[in-house]
Design a protein around this motif. Structure first.
Motif, PDB file in Angstrom:
ATOM      1  N   GLU A   1      40.059  52.143  34.706  1.00 38.29           N
ATOM      2  CA  GLU A   1      39.979  52.651  36.077  1.00 38.29           C
ATOM      3  C   GLU A   1      38.942  51.856  36.860  1.00 38.29           C
ATOM      4  N   VAL A   2      39.345  51.393  38.040  1.00 36.94           N
ATOM      5  CA  VAL A   2      38.453  50.637  38.917  1.00 36.94           C
ATOM      6  C   VAL A   2      37.706  51.612  39.823  1.00 36.94           C
ATOM      7  N   GLY A   3      36.406  51.620  39.767  1.00 38.82           N
ATOM      8  CA  GLY A   3      35.624  52.440  40.686  1.00 38.82           C
ATOM      9  C   GLY A   3      35.877  53.920  40.512  1.00 38.82           C
ATOM     10  N   ALA A   4      35.401  54.489  39.423  1.00 39.75           N
ATOM     11  CA  ALA A   4      35.671  55.904  39.134  1.00 39.75           C
ATOM     12  C   ALA A   4      35.014  56.837  40.137  1.00 39.75           C
TER      13      ALA A   4
ATOM     14  N   LEU B   1      38.898  53.778  30.148  1.00 40.59           N
ATOM     15  CA  LEU B   1      37.609  53.174  30.445  1.00 40.59           C
ATOM     16  C   LEU B   1      37.388  53.284  31.945  1.00 40.59           C
ATOM     17  N   ALA B   2      36.435  54.118  32.334  1.00 39.39           N
ATOM     18  CA  ALA B   2      36.191  54.392  33.750  1.00 39.39           C
ATOM     19  C   ALA B   2      35.002  53.556  34.216  1.00 39.39           C
ATOM     20  N   TYR B   3      35.265  52.511  34.980  1.00 39.73           N
ATOM     21  CA  TYR B   3      34.222  51.606  35.459  1.00 39.73           C
ATOM     22  C   TYR B   3      33.634  52.121  36.771  1.00 39.73           C
ATOM     23  N   GLU B   4      32.323  52.115  36.861  1.00 42.39           N
ATOM     24  CA  GLU B   4      31.640  52.499  38.092  1.00 42.39           C
ATOM     25  C   GLU B   4      30.420  51.603  38.297  1.00 42.39           C
TER      26      GLU B   4
ATOM     27  N   GLY C   1      26.455  61.503  36.716  1.00 40.61           N
ATOM     28  CA  GLY C   1      27.390  62.584  37.017  1.00 40.61           C
ATOM     29  C   GLY C   1      28.716  62.426  36.292  1.00 40.61           C
ATOM     30  N   LEU C   2      29.192  61.186  36.210  1.00 41.93           N
ATOM     31  CA  LEU C   2      30.438  60.913  35.481  1.00 41.93           C
ATOM     32  C   LEU C   2      30.256  61.208  33.995  1.00 41.93           C
TER      33      LEU C   2
END
Length: 260
Positions: free
Chosen positions: A41-44, A61-64, A72-73
């Protein structure tokens, strides 16, 4: 009560707040949850899209990139074992070696770079991206015209506009609506890998803009008689502008000008 996160303009942040839109995007990104794909994921952000994506994925895979949002994520998805929050820039990530998908609410200012990353990833199967509506329409031919990037990648990827999301589904509210674009790698490419250099040369020549028309541009490297034959084969008028030629017609031009 937690304070709202201030938006960083440099990151082009517009958080998706519409749960129905997020659920719809998740369904489009993973049409069959039984396949359980590996998904990046781009920009969670705050997890609005991560939440409906998680149960549809084998691993997510959540990218931030915004370090303020990562705690928080982590807290939100600590009990969701298939979700791994990755603090950092998606564009700096190495593509997985196994087949994977990409989804995300893309920062508008970084759309081109993210799409380029996806197209270059050898094992990408598909990408479902929420972008500016204008970008999505241009790339998918929805305006009745086609861009060079779409035509160049068409033998390997299909581009589709699969949905729209109103601007009031975001916070802060952007100036324009968004579109959901779906880029899918073809199981069988329309051209063999050995044909790609010839295809690229033809398309780049056509989009060079010299001469004022596609026909004039192609005549720079091909005899007029052969270009005329190619246009007849593709049923194109010699005065047609390059952006008006669909990828399918480009393939017909290729058959005569390069493939024969």
């Amino acid at each position: 009560m937690a304070r709202p996160t201030r938006v960083t303009r440099a990151l082009s942040q517009n958080f998706l707040t519409d749960r129905k839109a997020a659920a719809r995007l998740a369904r489009l990104a993973v049409p069959d949850p039984h396949t359980g794909p590996l998904l990046l994921e781009v920009g969670a952000g705050k997890g609005a899209l991560t939440q409906p994506l998680a149960p549809r994925c084998r691993r997510l895979l959540a990218y931030e990139i915004d370090e303020r949002l990562v705690p928080g994520l982590d807290a939100r998805f600590r009990a969701t074992p298939q979700v791994q929050v990755v603090a950092g820039d998606f564009l700096a990530a190495r593509p997985p070696r196994t087949p994977f998908s990409v989804a995300g609410n893309v920062p508008f200012s970084r759309t081109a770079a993210i799409v380029d990353w996806c197209l270059r990833a050898p094992t990408l199967t598909d990408a479902t991206l929420l972008t500016q509506l204008e970008y999505a329409r241009k790339r998918t031919g929805d305006y009745g015209s086609w861009t060079q990037l779409t035509v160049l990648s068409w033998p390997r990827y299909e581009w589709r506009l699969v949905g729209r999301v109103g601007r009031y589904s975001f916070r802060p509210v952007p100036r324009v609506d968004a579109g959901i674009i779906r880029i899918e790698r073809r199981r069988i490419p329309l051209l063999a890998p050995a044909a790609e250099p010839g295809w690229r040369h033809l398309v780049e020549l056509g989009f060079s803009g010299v001469g004022g028309s596609l026909h004039a541009s192609l005549r720079r490297a091909r005899p007029r008689r052969r270009v005329d034959a190619a246009f007849r084969h593709a049923r194109l008028d010699r005065a047609v502008l390059v952006g008006e030629v669909s990828p399918e017609r480009w393939l017909q031009l290729y058959e005569v000008l390069v493939h024969d």
